[in-house]
Design a protein around this motif. Structure first.
Motif, PDB file in Angstrom:
ATOM      1  N   LYS A  17      -1.179   1.209  -3.937  1.00 28.11           N
ATOM      2  CA  LYS A  17      -1.640   0.276  -2.907  1.00 28.11           C
ATOM      3  C   LYS A  17      -0.454  -0.071  -2.019  1.00 28.11           C
ATOM      4  CE  LYS A  17      -5.243  -1.844  -5.763  1.00 28.11           C
ATOM      5  NZ  LYS A  17      -5.717  -3.115  -6.379  1.00 28.11           N
ATOM      6  N   ILE A  18      -0.664  -0.063  -0.717  1.00 29.40           N
ATOM      7  CA  ILE A  18       0.453  -0.314   0.198  1.00 29.40           C
ATOM      8  C   ILE A  18       0.029  -1.249   1.322  1.00 29.40           C
ATOM      9  CG2 ILE A  18       0.018   1.641   1.771  1.00 29.40           C
ATOM     10  CD1 ILE A  18       3.199   2.071   1.547  1.00 29.40           C
ATOM     11  N   ARG A  19       0.977  -1.983   1.817  1.00 28.18           N
ATOM     12  CA  ARG A  19       0.765  -2.919   2.922  1.00 28.18           C
ATOM     13  C   ARG A  19       1.997  -2.933   3.789  1.00 28.18           C
ATOM     14  NH1 ARG A  19       1.409  -9.051   0.777  1.00 28.18           N
ATOM     15  NH2 ARG A  19       2.256  -9.331   2.847  1.00 28.18           N
TER      16      ARG A  19
ATOM     17  N   GLU B 178       1.734  -1.718  -6.454  1.00 25.84           N
ATOM     18  CA  GLU B 178       1.672  -2.292  -5.115  1.00 25.84           C
ATOM     19  C   GLU B 178       3.010  -2.088  -4.408  1.00 25.84           C
ATOM     20  OE1 GLU B 178       0.270  -6.284  -5.255  1.00 25.84           O
ATOM     21  OE2 GLU B 178      -1.526  -5.765  -6.404  1.00 25.84           O
TER      22      GLU B 178
ATOM     23  N   VAL C  83       5.256  -1.825  -0.380  1.00 27.67           N
ATOM     24  CA  VAL C  83       5.359  -2.351   0.979  1.00 27.67           C
ATOM     25  C   VAL C  83       6.112  -1.341   1.839  1.00 27.67           C
ATOM     26  CG1 VAL C  83       6.123  -4.279   2.429  1.00 27.67           C
ATOM     27  CG2 VAL C  83       5.463  -4.699   0.057  1.00 27.67           C
TER      28      VAL C  83
ATOM     29  N   PHE D 157       6.278  -4.136  -4.079  1.00 26.77           N
ATOM     30  CA  PHE D 157       5.805  -5.437  -3.616  1.00 26.77           C
ATOM     31  C   PHE D 157       6.310  -6.555  -4.525  1.00 26.77           C
ATOM     32  CE2 PHE D 157       2.606  -8.806  -4.050  1.00 26.77           C
ATOM     33  CZ  PHE D 157       2.530  -9.262  -2.748  1.00 26.77           C
TER      34      PHE D 157
ATOM     35  N   LYS E 105      -4.077  -4.957   1.745  1.00 22.78           N
ATOM     36  CA  LYS E 105      -3.522  -3.796   1.061  1.00 22.78           C
ATOM     37  C   LYS E 105      -4.477  -2.614   1.152  1.00 22.78           C
ATOM     38  CE  LYS E 105      -1.394  -7.049  -2.141  1.00 22.78           C
ATOM     39  NZ  LYS E 105      -1.415  -7.626  -3.498  1.00 22.78           N
ATOM     40  N   TYR E 106      -3.907  -1.398   1.222  1.00 22.87           N
ATOM     41  CA  TYR E 106      -4.702  -0.188   1.357  1.00 22.87           C
ATOM     42  C   TYR E 106      -4.396   0.763   0.202  1.00 22.87           C
ATOM     43  CZ  TYR E 106      -5.272  -1.848   6.177  1.00 22.87           C
ATOM     44  OH  TYR E 106      -5.541  -2.600   7.292  1.00 22.87           O
TER      45      TYR E 106
END
Length: 331
Positions: free
Chosen positions: A11-13, A70, A72, A51, A20-21
């Motif tokens: 998951k990344i943002r 997660e 970033v 993250f 988050k995507y």
């Protein structure tokens, strides 16, 4: 046979967006390319970090990440501290309702126990309503409280009075353990004197009442209480503090804080009072001395439940030394 490359799900943002995507990628380069396209960011001079704590992700590190980690996506030269960033984003909002909503959204999507605790503390402070005093202005705070209490200060005063009355009840209950009839009779007289003194002092309910004078209360004018540390410490090493006037939750949490006797009530003060009355009349005992030890800040410390040590208090003034002092102050 051709080796099948496994896609890793993460998951990344971006640094400026909380959403988050989910992305599947076989390596870090592919991840960056897909993330830049999805987040509409130039794929030149960017890097990826965790993250959770800002650790920079390398290709080797990426291959060892568990699924659903997660991440970033950051511009070159920018570091990341997830919790600090999120809190700053929350505090940057202008309206109180938006602040609270943003904090709750963060908390609902957070799995880390440590981060949940910090966000929970932040949310309690954001929902603080301590400036309000009257029942009609903060009905939620008074939920479950008898209708006769119209202000927060009145209830908090009653709360403290109840604790002190409980101490008096314990002193009175010790009467049944005294075998000697004369000593028991004199002990009952002392209990009566203590009760009258407490009644005159309004059961020292002022300790929790923020509307009282500075020297009569344990809190600030706003209602903040600070833990005074364990019985054998000069202050609280954890810096515990709470404002039970702020919210219903804080009021309920405050009930777990203790007015702890430095010189123990059950193990030391009460038995020593009974011992001092052996062969003495109540009029020969300095009742004021015992009153201070049992019911006043001279021997009481307000402590968070973590700082409340329930074992025997190993103080310089143990039972024997107190008894010697009592013998010296017999009138």
């Amino acid at each position: 046979m051709r080796k099948v490359t496994k896609h890793k799900l993460v998951k990344i943002r971006s640094a400026n967006e909380a959403r988050k995507y989910g992305i599947a990628a076989t390596n870090l380069k592919e991840l960056v390319k897909k993330a830049c396209s999805l987040l509409k960011v130039s794929n030149s001079k960017v890097h990826v970090c965790l993250f959770e704590d800002g650790t920079v992700v390398t290709e080797e590190y990426f291959q060892n990440l568990p699924d659903n980690t997660e991440l970033v996506l950051l511009p070159e030269g920018q570091s990341w501290n997830g919790l600090v960033h999120d809190i700053n984003q929350v505090l940057g909002l202008d309206r109180g309702a938006d602040l609270i909503r943003a904090a709750r959204d963060l908390l609902s999507d957070e799995r880390s126990p440590k981060r949940r605790r910090i966000l929970g503390d932040l949310l309690r402070n954001l929902t603080d309503n301590s400036e309000v005093e009257n029942r009609e202005d903060d009905k939620e705070w008074f939920e479950g409280i008898d209708a006769r209490f119209k202000t927060k200060s009145a209830y908090m005063k009653y709360n403290c009075e109840s604790r002190i009355r409980g101490y008096l009840k314990e002193v009175d209950g010790y009467t049944q353990t005294i075998p000697n009839a004369k000593t028991k009779s004199e002990y009952k007289k002392v209990v009566g004197i203590l009760a009258e003194k407490l009644k005159a002092a309004r059961y020292n309910g002022t300790y929790f009442d923020r509307s009282e004078r500075d020297d009569h209360r344990l809190c600030t004018e706003e209602g903040w209480f600070t833990c005074q540390g364990a019985f054998d410490e000069s202050n609280c090493v954890f810096l515990h503090s709470i404002n039970p006037y702020g919210s219903r939750e804080s009021r309920i949490l405050f009930s777990t804080w203790n007015l702890d006797h430095l010189i123990e009530k059950k193990r030391t003060v009460i038995p020593t009072l009974a011992e001092a009355l052996k062969g003495n009349k109540s009029g020969h005992i300095n009742v004021d001395y015992f009153y201070k030890l049992l019911f006043t800040r001279e021997n009481l410390k307000l402590v968070h439940i973590v700082c409340h040590k329930k074992g025997a208090h190993e103080l310089s003034c143990d039972s024997r030394k107190i008894y010697k002092r009592v013998r010296r102050i017999v009138k």
